[in-house]
Structures are given as C-alpha cells and as structure tokens.
Write a protein that holds these residues in place. Structure first.
Motif, PDB file in Angstrom:
ATOM      1  N   GLN A   1      -5.981  -1.940  -9.900  1.00 36.02           N
ATOM      2  CA  GLN A   1      -6.407  -3.403  -9.201  1.00 36.02           C
ATOM      3  C   GLN A   1      -7.490  -2.375  -8.088  1.00 36.02           C
ATOM      4  O   GLN A   1      -7.120  -1.875  -7.654  1.00 36.02           O
ATOM      5  CB  GLN A   1      -5.805  -4.290  -8.473  1.00 36.02           C
ATOM      6  CG  GLN A   1      -4.891  -5.315  -9.692  1.00 36.02           C
ATOM      7  CD  GLN A   1      -5.548  -5.510 -11.075  1.00 36.02           C
ATOM      8  OE1 GLN A   1      -6.677  -7.079 -10.514  1.00 36.02           O
ATOM      9  NE2 GLN A   1      -5.232  -4.943 -12.049  1.00 36.02           N
TER      10      GLN A   1
ATOM     11  N   SER B   1      -6.235   0.062  -5.348  1.00 33.70           N
ATOM     12  CA  SER B   1      -5.296   0.301  -5.312  1.00 33.70           C
ATOM     13  C   SER B   1      -5.173   1.427  -5.638  1.00 33.70           C
ATOM     14  O   SER B   1      -6.232   2.470  -6.441  1.00 33.70           O
ATOM     15  CB  SER B   1      -4.344  -0.649  -6.124  1.00 33.70           C
ATOM     16  OG  SER B   1      -3.172   0.181  -6.255  1.00 33.70           O
TER      17      SER B   1
ATOM     18  N   ASP C   1       4.978  -5.950  -1.388  1.00 33.35           N
ATOM     19  CA  ASP C   1       3.639  -5.384  -2.446  1.00 33.35           C
ATOM     20  C   ASP C   1       3.801  -6.049  -3.444  1.00 33.35           C
ATOM     21  O   ASP C   1       5.077  -6.229  -3.998  1.00 33.35           O
ATOM     22  CB  ASP C   1       3.563  -3.736  -2.077  1.00 33.35           C
ATOM     23  CG  ASP C   1       4.602  -3.339  -2.069  1.00 33.35           C
ATOM     24  OD1 ASP C   1       5.721  -3.626  -3.538  1.00 33.35           O
ATOM     25  OD2 ASP C   1       5.008  -1.480  -1.652  1.00 33.35           O
ATOM     26  N   GLU C   2       2.300  -5.371  -4.041  1.00 36.87           N
ATOM     27  CA  GLU C   2       2.287  -5.199  -5.915  1.00 36.87           C
ATOM     28  C   GLU C   2       3.645  -4.582  -6.628  1.00 36.87           C
ATOM     29  O   GLU C   2       3.585  -5.465  -7.773  1.00 36.87           O
ATOM     30  CB  GLU C   2       0.994  -4.740  -5.800  1.00 36.87           C
ATOM     31  CG  GLU C   2       0.970  -3.388  -6.058  1.00 36.87           C
ATOM     32  CD  GLU C   2      -0.653  -2.865  -6.486  1.00 36.87           C
ATOM     33  OE1 GLU C   2      -1.059  -3.344  -6.614  1.00 36.87           O
ATOM     34  OE2 GLU C   2      -1.127  -1.756  -5.525  1.00 36.87           O
TER      35      GLU C   2
END
Length: 408
Positions: free
Chosen positions: A246, A249, A2-3
């Motif tokens: 983002q 998100s 994930d980010e």
C-alpha cells in the motif's frame, strides 16, 4: 494494531488454534495473551538474538535500530530444519513469517520445510518487505533462477546475493522517501565495495553471514517466483490471499494454504496465481506507462489552454460585474425616486380625498342655495303678480302716505 497484525488476524479466525511465529524479534504479529497456543521460533535463543541486535554489520548497513529490551522470548530454537525441530510434536494450524523469508538462504527449501510442520489445509502467513520501498531499493531483484540455483547447488551460491546486499543496500528505510521519489538519486549507494567483496569471499569459503536480505522481491515479482515454483513442481501450496504494497508502506502480504496435491497437478494453481498477479498494480515500466506519461503531457497542455481561457472569462466576468454594479447603483437611485413619487402620490391622493369631501359639502350647500333661490323666485313671482294686479294699483296712494309717515 498495524497492517501486519490485521492481515494475520484476518486469516486466523480461531485464536485457540496452534500457531508458530518465526523470527518475531521485537514485533510479533500474535501475542500469547490473545493467542494462548502461539509459540515463537528462531535460529538463535533469546540471549543470542539480543546479542546479535546489540550491534552488527547488517544494522550498520541498513541503519536499522532495535531496542533489545523489547525482544520477545524464544520458545523453540531451530535445529537443522523445522521438520527435525518439531519432530514428534503436534503440527501447526498456522505459521507466520513476518520479514523473515528474505533472510533465509535457501528460500525454496524453506517453503517446503514449513509445509512439513503444517496440518492439512494449514495456513502460512507471509509478510515480506517490498524492495522498491526499503533499503533494498537499488538492489537487483531476486528470481526463481537464483533461488533454484541455491536449492540445487547449496547455500554457498548465495555469495553474489551477499555481495549485492553489502554493496548496494543503503541506510534509508523510510518507505515514504521511496514513495515520494523526490531526489531519489541522492540516495544512490556509497557503500565500501572492497568490504562487500570481503563478505562475498567469506561466503564462498563457507561462512554464514549474520543477517542479510538474500531475496529482494517486489510484490509482483514474488508472485511470479511462486508461479515459477509451481511450474517446477516445487510449491505444495495454494495462494488464498494477496495484499499488494500500500502507498507509503513497505510490505506486501501473502497467505498460502498447504495443499500437497498441487505437486501432482499445478495447472489450477497457475491459473490462481495469474489471477492474483492481474489484481496487483504494475511494478515495471512499460508502454502503458509511456502512454500515461504522454497523456499527462497532453493533459497539462489542455489544462494550460483551459487556464488561459478561464483567465479571459474571469476578466469578462469582472467587466460584467462592474457593469452590474453600476446598473445596481442606478436601480437603487430609481428605487429611491420611485419611493419619493409613491410618497408624493400618497400625499396627492390624500389631498384629492380632502378636496372630494369639500366638493361634496359645496355641492350640498349649492343645492340648499338653489332651493332657497327657488323659494325666493317663487315669492318674487308672487310679488310681481300682486304688483300687476288692479288691487295693487288702487292701494298705491295709501302706500305712499305710509312710506311718508315712516320717514317722519
């Protein structure tokens, strides 16, 4: 991956470095397989963390569910502070706090405590929930004012944050819901205010709450908080990376580098944070957005006018197309007639060629007849010459007797 993990791995370039992750719960950003010198720290031991997340008021308020079987084992239980907990141990190259700082009662003291266990130029990686896109959506934003008040007067001053959390946090934590902003008022808090006040009184009387978001920041307001901490000579870090929230998100990410000299001269860091703020999307309503809204209205009107004109053009095009179809049909008919004429012309051409050949034969025949006629005329002339001659007249009696004899 994930980010959060991508962000952290972008900061930690050497996986063998000494790493501390705070409050990993069931979603650590670094694992011991990939980072053999990483350690997990929490204010509770593993059993206590699992017991807490079996069920508590925080989970009920926010609608969050955690599978306790996926919670990782804790290596270090926090004592009074990180400085005391790791006294005598090697300091860390990297410290990670993913969805942790908002739970810390004294956020300014926490930042300085973390600095005490970082090596020179050590990095502090922060992943923080953006209040706009999580269950904190309707809450009042955190500020340096409140954080400094807690820093100076003690954690009992968090009572109003506890009141705000239990009174205003909602049980919807899907970021897409907030990004779409569809029917958002239907999610307005329906919490039991009386219960929120009871929790407020508990904190006033010295009780520590199990799990609360004390500091609901947006991406930009967090940077402004850091900016104010630098102004107050309270932040021994420089901001080396900032990743705004983002679309779809609910978290922003900040990387700080331990740099104690900033406490002596914070001006360069103020310029640095101003730069990061300038790169972030706006998160408040201002004249610019009013102008954008008006521009959108004007644009909608222009689009409507354009669509009307386009509709008229399409009708004209349809009419022209009909005419073109008719002309195309006429062209097809003319083409077929032309093909027929071409065929007929080819037949006439063949006939002319045949007649030409016959004419050539006739001309040759005529020439032969004329030649014979010339011969015949020559003979006739010869006969006439004979007939007019004296000999012809003298032999006439004899010819008469011969003609008579032929008849006998």
């Amino acid at each position: 991956m994930d980010e959060r993990e991508l962000f952290v791995r972008g900061i930690i370039l050497d996986p063998t470095k000494r790493i501390l992750e705070i409050g990993p719960l069931n979603r650590p950003t670094v694992t011991k397989v990939d980072f053999p010198n990483c350690f997990y720290c929490d204010i509770r031991n593993t059993g206590q963390v699992k017991a807490l997340y079996t069920g508590n008021e925080y989970l009920e308020t926010t609608g969050i569910h955690v599978d306790v079987n996926t919670i990782v084992d804790i290596d270090y239980v926090l004592k009074e502070s990180y400085k005391e907990t790791f006294r005598g141990l090697e300091k860390f190259d990297y410290i990670i706090a993913s969805h942790v700082m908002e739970h810390v009662e004294d956020i300014i003291a926490f930042l300085n405590d973390i600095a005490s266990v970082l090596k020179p130029k050590g990095k502090f990686c922060i992943v923080y929930p953006d209040k706009r896109y999580c269950f904190d959506h309707f809450r009042e934003g955190a500020s340096f004012r409140d954080a400094y008040d807690v820093y100076r007067r003690g954690t009992s001053e968090t009572a109003r944050m506890v009141l705000d959390f239990y009174n205003t946090a909602i049980d919807e934590n899907d970021a897409i819901v907030y990004w779409s902003a569809e029917n958002i008022t239907s999610f307005l808090p329906k919490n039991n205010t009386a219960k929120a006040i009871i929790n407020y009184e508990k904190v006033i009387n010295g009780k520590k709450m199990d799990d609360v978001h004390f500091w609901p920041f947006s991406a930009v307001s967090f940077l402004i908080f850091l900016y104010d901490c630098v102004r107050a000579d309270l932040l021994p870090y420089t901001c080396i990376e900032f990743h705004p929230t983002q679309e779809n998100s609910q978290q922003f990410m900040v990387a700080l580098e331990y740099k104690p000299e900033i406490l002596e001269n914070g001006y360069p860091e103020l310029e640095n944070i101003r730069h990061w703020i300038s790169t972030a999307p706006e998160d408040y309503y201002n004249s610019h957005f009013i102008q954008i809204k008006q521009n959108n209205i004007d644009l909608s009107q222009k689009v409507s006018t354009f669509n009307t004109e386009l509709s008229l053009c399409n009708k004209k095009i349809d009419s022209s197309n009909s005419e073109l179809i008719l002309k195309s049909e006429k062209i097809k008919i003319l083409k077929r007639e032309n093909e027929l004429l071409t065929f007929q012309n080819e037949g006439a051409s063949n006939l002319i060629q045949n007649l030409s050949k016959k004419n050539e034969v006739l001309e040759r025949t005529t020439e032969k007849i004329l030649e014979k006629n010339d011969i015949l005329l020559s003979r006739i002339q010869s006969l006439e010459t004979i007939q007019n001659s004296t000999l012809w007249h003298m032999t006439k009696p004899i010819r008469t007797i011969l003609d008579f004899m032929k008849k006998i």
